[in-house]
Design a protein around this motif. Structure first.
Motif, PDB file in Angstrom:
ATOM      1  N   SER A  51     -29.190 -29.965  40.190  1.00 38.76           N
ATOM      2  CA  SER A  51     -28.859 -30.395  41.548  1.00 38.76           C
ATOM      3  C   SER A  51     -29.750 -31.532  42.058  1.00 38.76           C
ATOM      4  N   ILE A 104     -28.537 -34.754  40.447  1.00 37.11           N
ATOM      5  CA  ILE A 104     -27.246 -35.156  41.013  1.00 37.11           C
ATOM      6  C   ILE A 104     -27.453 -35.806  42.379  1.00 37.11           C
ATOM      7  N   CYS A 124     -15.798 -34.008  35.226  1.00 39.03           N
ATOM      8  CA  CYS A 124     -17.026 -33.855  36.022  1.00 39.03           C
ATOM      9  C   CYS A 124     -18.116 -34.805  35.525  1.00 39.03           C
ATOM     10  N   SER A 125     -18.226 -34.928  34.223  1.00 45.42           N
ATOM     11  CA  SER A 125     -19.284 -35.778  33.662  1.00 45.42           C
ATOM     12  C   SER A 125     -19.045 -37.256  33.949  1.00 45.42           C
ATOM     13  N   VAL A 130     -19.932 -38.101  44.644  1.00 44.02           N
ATOM     14  CA  VAL A 130     -19.998 -36.661  44.852  1.00 44.02           C
ATOM     15  C   VAL A 130     -18.640 -36.097  45.256  1.00 44.02           C
ATOM     16  N   LEU A 163     -16.855 -35.468  42.121  1.00 41.00           N
ATOM     17  CA  LEU A 163     -17.486 -34.346  41.424  1.00 41.00           C
ATOM     18  C   LEU A 163     -17.037 -33.018  42.026  1.00 41.00           C
ATOM     19  N   THR A 181     -30.995 -32.324  31.402  1.00 47.82           N
ATOM     20  CA  THR A 181     -31.246 -33.221  32.526  1.00 47.82           C
ATOM     21  C   THR A 181     -32.505 -34.050  32.301  1.00 47.82           C
ATOM     22  N   TRP A 203     -28.005 -35.789  33.888  1.00 50.41           N
ATOM     23  CA  TRP A 203     -27.357 -34.610  34.457  1.00 50.41           C
ATOM     24  C   TRP A 203     -25.907 -34.487  34.008  1.00 50.41           C
ATOM     25  N   ARG A 204     -25.260 -35.588  33.645  1.00 49.65           N
ATOM     26  CA  ARG A 204     -23.857 -35.542  33.236  1.00 49.65           C
ATOM     27  C   ARG A 204     -23.667 -34.732  31.949  1.00 49.65           C
TER      28      ARG A 204
END
Length: 453
Positions: free
Chosen positions: A29, A32, A88-89, A94, A97, A154, A159-160
């Motif tokens: 998080s 992101i 999502c990746s 946002v 996402l 991460t 993060w993806r």
């Protein structure tokens, strides 16, 4: 036999992917937020959107498993989960996402009810405990590996990659499902479209109201009550064609197992976040120490869960379930005493170990009892309703603890004390429900009026 147990392995692979994804996202998080620049509400809905989409359609998708065959619906959900993970990746913002996380939740909801339905149909009564016992180990492995994998991916990549990693896992699970899971034919039935619309809208408003804590929440809850009342009144006249056949609750085994599972879902999910906040924000633990203090939960559950399944097959579901719910209450009391009395914070690890034993002991017997208490023709509806009750209970638990912690923020220790007091009372209620379970599944058969295969 090979087909059944091989099929269970394929179902477990899919279940592991869902659990891994649930726990892996929280760790990423901050990364992101750093890249996509959402506000706090936007970051919250990255998780809440998934939870909303996962919880709401379980009733409908469980029934679709009855109509089209649980294997087919499960495989469609698995393929959809892999595609949604890839999207999502690739999210450029946002908003995208959140939208793709909603797609992930819908795919997970298609998968979730089907394993219980298949196990109910494929395994004899004296095999179901063993078939479901390892479920707890897989859940614990996902809960343990998710944060670790999320942190490593991460930190070393991006993060993806917490979403990219799902794609090959989904592909493997899909191939295993195609090759190993025995088919189970669907049943030509009339699908209640008005009931599906009313239940979906009503549950959507209810879950949104629980998650949002806004001024409009009361209005949403009121509209939800009207829609769900209409839905349940309609269900009375639908008989076995109902999305949520109310006669399921005439079985003491099904109703008691559902209530106990709702309490288990509410308490286990609700205690994780406040525990992590307490040990880090109040007691000064770092992220590594915070993860270590909860690790005994997953480790103990991984060891005990397969043994619990064999125990259920040998002595029946009630004693293991009651033992698990009692230990759940004890674990919450231990953590609550650490908070209220300001004991050494490492005592939380003891509470986590007891929680792991509680999860291992309670999960399989509650699931076995619920699905063993219904006729085979109702398995999909029963699984969808059972999973819905568990998920809504979990959402309610998270919402209640979040509301408490957001209130008396200036006095954190009383707030955490209130949280653990509330979820401990919930665990006590679940224990009372577990005591009401039938001693053996033979008693559950009598309650349904239909002999189990």
């Amino acid at each position: 036999m090979t087909g059944k147990w091989g099929g269970r392995t394929a179902l477990l692979a899919g279940f592991f992917v869902i659990l891994l994804d649930t726990t892996i996202v929280a760790v990423a998080s901050p990364a992101i937020q750093a890249e996509l620049k959402p506000d706090v509400a936007g970051l919250f809905w990255v998780t809440a959107g998934y939870l909303l989409a996962f919880s709401v359609p379980l009733l409908v998708l469980g029934r679709l498993g009855d109509r089209f065959g649980p294997k087919r619906v499960y495989l469609v959900g698995m393929a959809g989960f892999g595609v949604a993970s890839a999207l999502c990746s690739l999210s450029p913002s946002v908003g995208w996402l959140i939208a793709f996380r909603v797609l992930q939740g819908l795919a997970a909801a298609a998968m979730a009810p089907q394993p219980l339905t298949l196990i109910r149909r494929l395994f004899a009564e004296d095999e179901r405990g063993r078939a479901l016992g390892v479920w707890g180990s897989v859940a614990a492995a996902g809960a343990l590996l998710g944060p670790v994998a999320g942190g490593l991916l991460t930190a070393t990549l991006d993060w993806r990659w917490i979403f990219w990693v799902n794609v090959p896992l989904c592909a493997v699970a899909l191939l295993l499902g195609l090759r190993l899971t025995p088919g189970s034919p669907g049943r030509a039935t009339r699908f209640d479209v008005p009931g599906a619309m009313a239940s979906t809208a009503g549950l959507s408003l209810l879950v949104w109201a629980l998650l949002s804590w806004r001024s409009l929440s009361l209005l949403a809850a009121g509209l939800s009550a009207v829609l769900l009342l209409f839905f349940f009144r309609r269900e009375r006249g639908e008989g076995e064609e109902a999305l949520a056949p109310l006669e399921l609750y005439r079985s003491p085994g099904y109703s008691s197992a559902s209530l106990a599972m709702a309490a288990l879902g509410a308490t286990v999910l609700a205690m994780a976040l406040p525990t992590m906040l307490y040990v880090q924000d109040v007691r000064g633990f770092g992220p590594v120490e915070g993860a270590a203090v909860l690790a005994p939960d997953a480790l103990v559950a991984m060891v005990l869960s397969p043994w619990t399944g064999r125990w259920v097959d040998r002595i029946g579901p009630r004693r293991p379930a009651v033992a698990g719910m009692v230990l759940l209450t004890v674990s919450l009391l231990i953590v609550g005493l650490v908070v209220v009395l300001r004991l050494n914070a490492w005592w939380v690890a003891a509470g986590a170990a007891v929680l792991g034993a509680a999860n291992a002991l309670a999960w399989a017997p509650l699931s076995v009892t619920a699905m063993g208490s219904v006729a085979p023709s109702m398995a999909g509806a029963a699984s969808g309703l059972f999973n819905t009750v568990r998920q809504v209970g979990a959402v309610a638990g998270v919402a209640a603890t979040g509301a408490i912690l957001a209130g008396p923020a200036a006095r954190p220790t009383p707030a955490f004390g209130m949280v653990f007091g509330l979820i401990t009372l919930t665990a006590v209620a679940g224990t009372v429900a577990a005591v009401r379970l039938p001693k053996t599944l033979t008693e559950a058969e009598v309650a349904t009026g239909e002999r189990l295969p």
